[in-house]
Design a protein around this motif. Structure first.
Motif, mmCIF file in Angstrom:
data_model
loop_
_atom_site.group_PDB
_atom_site.id
_atom_site.type_symbol
_atom_site.label_atom_id
_atom_site.label_comp_id
_atom_site.label_asym_id
_atom_site.label_seq_id
_atom_site.Cartn_x
_atom_site.Cartn_y
_atom_site.Cartn_z
ATOM 1 N N PHE A 1 93.806 79.850 -1.890
ATOM 2 C CA PHE A 1 94.243 78.773 -1.002
ATOM 3 C C PHE A 1 93.066 77.855 -0.716
ATOM 4 C CE2 PHE A 1 92.862 82.355 1.538
ATOM 5 C CZ PHE A 1 92.098 81.807 2.543
ATOM 6 N N ASP A 2 93.373 76.635 -0.325
ATOM 7 C CA ASP A 2 92.347 75.656 0.038
ATOM 8 C C ASP A 2 92.186 75.630 1.548
ATOM 9 O OD1 ASP A 2 92.050 74.973 -2.600
ATOM 10 O OD2 ASP A 2 93.311 73.180 -2.482
ATOM 11 N N LEU A 3 90.948 75.638 1.989
ATOM 12 C CA LEU A 3 90.650 75.537 3.418
ATOM 13 C C LEU A 3 89.896 74.244 3.677
ATOM 14 C CD1 LEU A 3 89.680 78.136 5.966
ATOM 15 C CD2 LEU A 3 88.085 76.246 5.655
ATOM 16 N N TYR A 4 90.381 73.493 4.663
ATOM 17 C CA TYR A 4 89.753 72.232 5.054
ATOM 18 C C TYR A 4 89.251 72.352 6.486
ATOM 19 C CZ TYR A 4 92.114 70.070 1.044
ATOM 20 O OH TYR A 4 92.547 69.749 -0.226
ATOM 21 N N MET A 5 88.031 71.890 6.710
ATOM 22 C CA MET A 5 87.516 71.709 8.064
ATOM 23 C C MET A 5 87.222 70.236 8.235
ATOM 24 S SD MET A 5 84.932 74.724 9.305
ATOM 25 C CE MET A 5 84.121 75.089 7.762
ATOM 26 N N THR A 6 87.808 69.638 9.248
ATOM 27 C CA THR A 6 87.522 68.242 9.556
ATOM 28 C C THR A 6 86.854 68.169 10.920
ATOM 29 O OG1 THR A 6 89.769 67.990 10.435
ATOM 30 C CG2 THR A 6 89.404 67.321 8.154
ATOM 31 N N PHE A 7 86.003 67.160 11.082
ATOM 32 C CA PHE A 7 85.193 67.017 12.290
ATOM 33 C C PHE A 7 85.464 65.668 12.937
ATOM 34 C CE2 PHE A 7 83.057 69.559 9.104
ATOM 35 C CZ PHE A 7 82.753 70.711 9.785
ATOM 36 N N LYS A 8 85.314 65.624 14.250
ATOM 37 C CA LYS A 8 85.463 64.366 14.973
ATOM 38 C C LYS A 8 84.271 63.479 14.635
ATOM 39 C CE LYS A 8 88.216 66.236 18.754
ATOM 40 N NZ LYS A 8 88.336 66.418 20.214
ATOM 41 N N SER A 9 84.483 62.554 13.756
ATOM 42 C CA SER A 9 83.374 61.814 13.152
ATOM 43 C C SER A 9 82.534 61.033 14.154
ATOM 44 C CB SER A 9 83.917 60.849 12.087
ATOM 45 O OG SER A 9 84.852 59.958 12.657
ATOM 46 N N MET A 10 83.138 60.547 15.227
ATOM 47 C CA MET A 10 82.391 59.737 16.176
ATOM 48 C C MET A 10 81.756 60.594 17.270
ATOM 49 S SD MET A 10 82.707 56.819 14.859
ATOM 50 C CE MET A 10 81.947 55.833 16.136
ATOM 51 N N VAL A 11 82.067 61.883 17.296
ATOM 52 C CA VAL A 11 81.604 62.735 18.384
ATOM 53 C C VAL A 11 80.705 63.851 17.871
ATOM 54 C CG1 VAL A 11 82.317 64.245 20.269
ATOM 55 C CG2 VAL A 11 83.685 62.231 19.700
ATOM 56 N N ALA A 12 81.142 64.524 16.816
ATOM 57 C CA ALA A 12 80.452 65.727 16.362
ATOM 58 C C ALA A 12 79.121 65.404 15.693
ATOM 59 C CB ALA A 12 81.339 66.496 15.385
ATOM 60 N N PRO A 13 78.011 65.830 16.291
ATOM 61 C CA PRO A 13 76.720 65.645 15.631
ATOM 62 C C PRO A 13 76.597 66.606 14.457
ATOM 63 C CG PRO A 13 76.441 66.909 17.633
ATOM 64 C CD PRO A 13 77.877 66.493 17.592
ATOM 65 N N GLU A 14 75.592 66.372 13.639
ATOM 66 C CA GLU A 14 75.432 67.173 12.436
ATOM 67 C C GLU A 14 75.265 68.657 12.761
ATOM 68 O OE1 GLU A 14 73.015 66.835 8.245
ATOM 69 O OE2 GLU A 14 71.953 66.293 10.086
ATOM 70 N N ILE A 15 74.594 68.964 13.869
ATOM 71 C CA ILE A 15 74.355 70.367 14.209
ATOM 72 C C ILE A 15 75.672 71.099 14.442
ATOM 73 C CG2 ILE A 15 74.104 69.936 16.689
ATOM 74 C CD1 ILE A 15 72.147 72.507 14.570
ATOM 75 N N ILE A 16 76.684 70.417 15.015
ATOM 76 C CA ILE A 16 77.986 71.035 15.236
ATOM 77 C C ILE A 16 78.629 71.393 13.898
ATOM 78 C CG2 ILE A 16 80.325 70.666 16.098
ATOM 79 C CD1 ILE A 16 78.349 71.042 18.324
ATOM 80 N N MET A 17 78.514 70.483 12.938
ATOM 81 C CA MET A 17 79.071 70.741 11.612
ATOM 82 C C MET A 17 78.386 71.944 10.972
ATOM 83 S SD MET A 17 79.295 66.849 10.185
ATOM 84 C CE MET A 17 79.846 65.488 11.225
ATOM 85 N N LYS A 18 77.082 72.036 11.127
ATOM 86 C CA LYS A 18 76.352 73.162 10.545
ATOM 87 C C LYS A 18 76.742 74.474 11.214
ATOM 88 C CE LYS A 18 72.340 70.580 8.874
ATOM 89 N NZ LYS A 18 70.886 70.358 8.961
ATOM 90 N N TYR A 19 76.892 74.454 12.534
ATOM 91 C CA TYR A 19 77.345 75.658 13.232
ATOM 92 C C TYR A 19 78.650 76.159 12.615
ATOM 93 C CZ TYR A 19 74.086 75.147 17.203
ATOM 94 O OH TYR A 19 72.971 75.083 17.998
ATOM 95 N N ALA A 20 79.597 75.242 12.411
ATOM 96 C CA ALA A 20 80.918 75.619 11.904
ATOM 97 C C ALA A 20 80.843 76.117 10.467
ATOM 98 C CB ALA A 20 81.872 74.428 12.006
ATOM 99 N N VAL A 21 80.144 75.370 9.616
ATOM 100 C CA VAL A 21 80.085 75.728 8.198
ATOM 101 C C VAL A 21 79.348 77.044 7.988
ATOM 102 C CG1 VAL A 21 79.164 75.031 5.956
ATOM 103 C CG2 VAL A 21 80.329 73.365 7.397
ATOM 104 N N TYR A 22 78.242 77.239 8.705
ATOM 105 C CA TYR A 22 77.489 78.480 8.530
ATOM 106 C C TYR A 22 78.252 79.689 9.081
ATOM 107 C CZ TYR A 22 73.465 75.541 7.322
ATOM 108 O OH TYR A 22 72.626 74.648 6.721
ATOM 109 N N SER A 23 78.982 79.503 10.175
ATOM 110 C CA SER A 23 79.803 80.588 10.702
ATOM 111 C C SER A 23 80.886 80.966 9.706
ATOM 112 C CB SER A 23 80.446 80.175 12.033
ATOM 113 O OG SER A 23 79.468 79.865 12.987
ATOM 114 N N PHE A 24 81.463 79.937 9.082
ATOM 115 C CA PHE A 24 82.465 80.186 8.047
ATOM 116 C C PHE A 24 81.842 80.940 6.867
ATOM 117 C CE2 PHE A 24 83.856 78.624 3.890
ATOM 118 C CZ PHE A 24 85.148 79.106 3.864
ATOM 119 N N TRP A 25 80.679 80.541 6.445
ATOM 120 C CA TRP A 25 80.010 81.178 5.304
ATOM 121 C C TRP A 25 79.752 82.659 5.579
ATOM 122 C CZ3 TRP A 25 75.365 83.632 4.219
ATOM 123 C CH2 TRP A 25 75.015 83.744 2.874
#
Length: 378
Positions: free
Chosen positions: A147-171
């Motif tokens: 299956f395909d998993l998508y994570m989308t982020f609030k582009s105007m709000v989420a700083p890069e560190i938030i994205m890294k938190y999410a992606v690394y937790s997923f990994w």
């Protein structure tokens, strides 16, 4: 990055369920792959990851960061909306299967049970209709489903560190953990098949166990260093107050490499069953029950807390068409403060202990997998 996408493949049976996890006559209780299952796994590994950076005493700090990433209620009736949205698409799932124990040639249950059945024991049918405690066998999503998993982020709000938190937790949830019931006992193991790998470490490549351990160690060290922008030296208790990804309280091993996931699951189950089922010569049965509770509870014959999830995660990953067995041990506090486990001997005397001897689990790895390779990370 506004969107993160990967294709995932199931490596072992995945037991999923909601309010009704077992099948019923009206068709309820069948496995359904939904974002909350993934999000729940991500939150667990997020806490372990951030706890290893800030320390296990910084509960409020960790909870604050978690609210910013995944959402949640805060003080004074305020709340944070999640900055991460997860969706699942293109489900190419094989036909659901009912879990059945492996039988002997005469059709009777094997004794001792097969290694897989030892790990997944609670997924089979139990109880009886006559006694009113019948639990139907659970269904599962078979291996080699995708299956395909998508994570989308609030582009105007989420700083890069938030994205890294999410992606690394997923990994971490994919590489060291799993999704669904019995995920600490190899079920629900996933592997990343392909996708947009922004922020992620390089995919593991097959090699010797030492080579795989080195790759995994470098990847975990990279993640921890990337997120620890303040160069914090955390204060971490031993045992830690919760499961924490830090070298002082978390050990990881490569157990073995095989050509099928079934053979890895079978080997792990058989070796754990053999180790836990045979009382050492220097102990009696009751004291060994107390000692082995460090693998997780409940244990029949002991009095104390009804349940404690195992601090040992067992997982199978697909790497270049081979299958690798992993073990991750969190040396965290086994029982709440002041609580003990105990048993009553033949004379009626009660014995109690607060078990936390993680050397027993490490001894299982050493004895059962003589050539297991420990993962070294900073």
């Amino acid at each position: 990055m506004k969107e993160f996408r990967v294709t995932l493949e199931t490596v072992t049976p995945m037991f999923l369920g909601g309010a009704e996890p077992r099948p019923t006559k009206d068709g309820k209780g069948m496995p359904e792959l939904r974002p909350p299952s993934v999000r729940g796994a991500m939150r667990y590994w997020f806490r372990a990851l951030i706890g290893g950076i800030y320390g296990d005493e910084e509960k409020e700090k960790i909870q604050e960061i978690e609210r910013h990433v995944f959402g949640g209620a805060a003080e004074k009736d305020t709340s944070h909306a999640s900055q991460v949205a997860i969706r699942i698409e293109n489900q190419n799932l094989k036909e659901l299967k009912k879990y059945e124990k492996i039988k002997a040639k005469n059709g009777k249950a094997l004794f001792p049970p097969a290694g897989r059945d030892y790990l997944y024991w609670s997924m089979d049918q139990s109880g009886s209709a006559q006694k009113g405690n019948l639990l139907n066998a659970r269904y599962y999503i078979p291996p080699e489903s995708s299956f395909d998993l998508y994570m989308t982020f609030k582009s105007m709000v989420a700083p890069e560190i938030i994205m890294k938190y999410a992606v690394y937790s997923f990994w971490l949830a994919v590489e060291l953990g799993g999704i669904g019931a019995r995920s600490r006992r190899t079920a629900g193991s996933l592997s990343i098949y392909n996708g947009e790998m922004a922020y992620l470490p390089k995919s593991l490549q097959i090699g010797t166990k030492k080579n795989i351990a080195d790759q995994l160690g470098r990847a975990i060290s990279f993640i921890r260093e990337t997120l620890n922008t303040e160069k914090i030296i955390p204060n971490i208790n031993l045992p830690s107050k919760f499961d924490v990804l830090h070298p002082s309280v978390c050990k990881i091993w490569i157990l073995g490499v095989a050509e099928s996931s079934d053979s890895i699951v079978k080997a792990i189950g058989e070796k754990m069953q053999m180790y836990r089922s045979h009382t050492p010569v220097d102990q009696n049965k009751n004291t060994w029950l107390l000692e082995r509770s460090v693998f997780g509870m409940p244990i029949k014959g002991l009095k104390g807390p009804e349940r404690r999830s195992s601090p040992l995660w067992l997982k199978v990953s697909k790497v270049d068409n081979y299958y690798v067995g992993f073990a991750t041990l969190f040396k965290s506090q086994l029982l709440p403060n002041g609580e003990k486990l105990g048993y009553e001997d033949s004379g009626g005397e009660r014995h109690f202990k607060s078990p936390a001897d993680y050397g027993i689990v490490e001894n299982w790895v050493r004895k059962s997998f003589a050539d297991a390779m420990e993962v070294v990370y900073d």
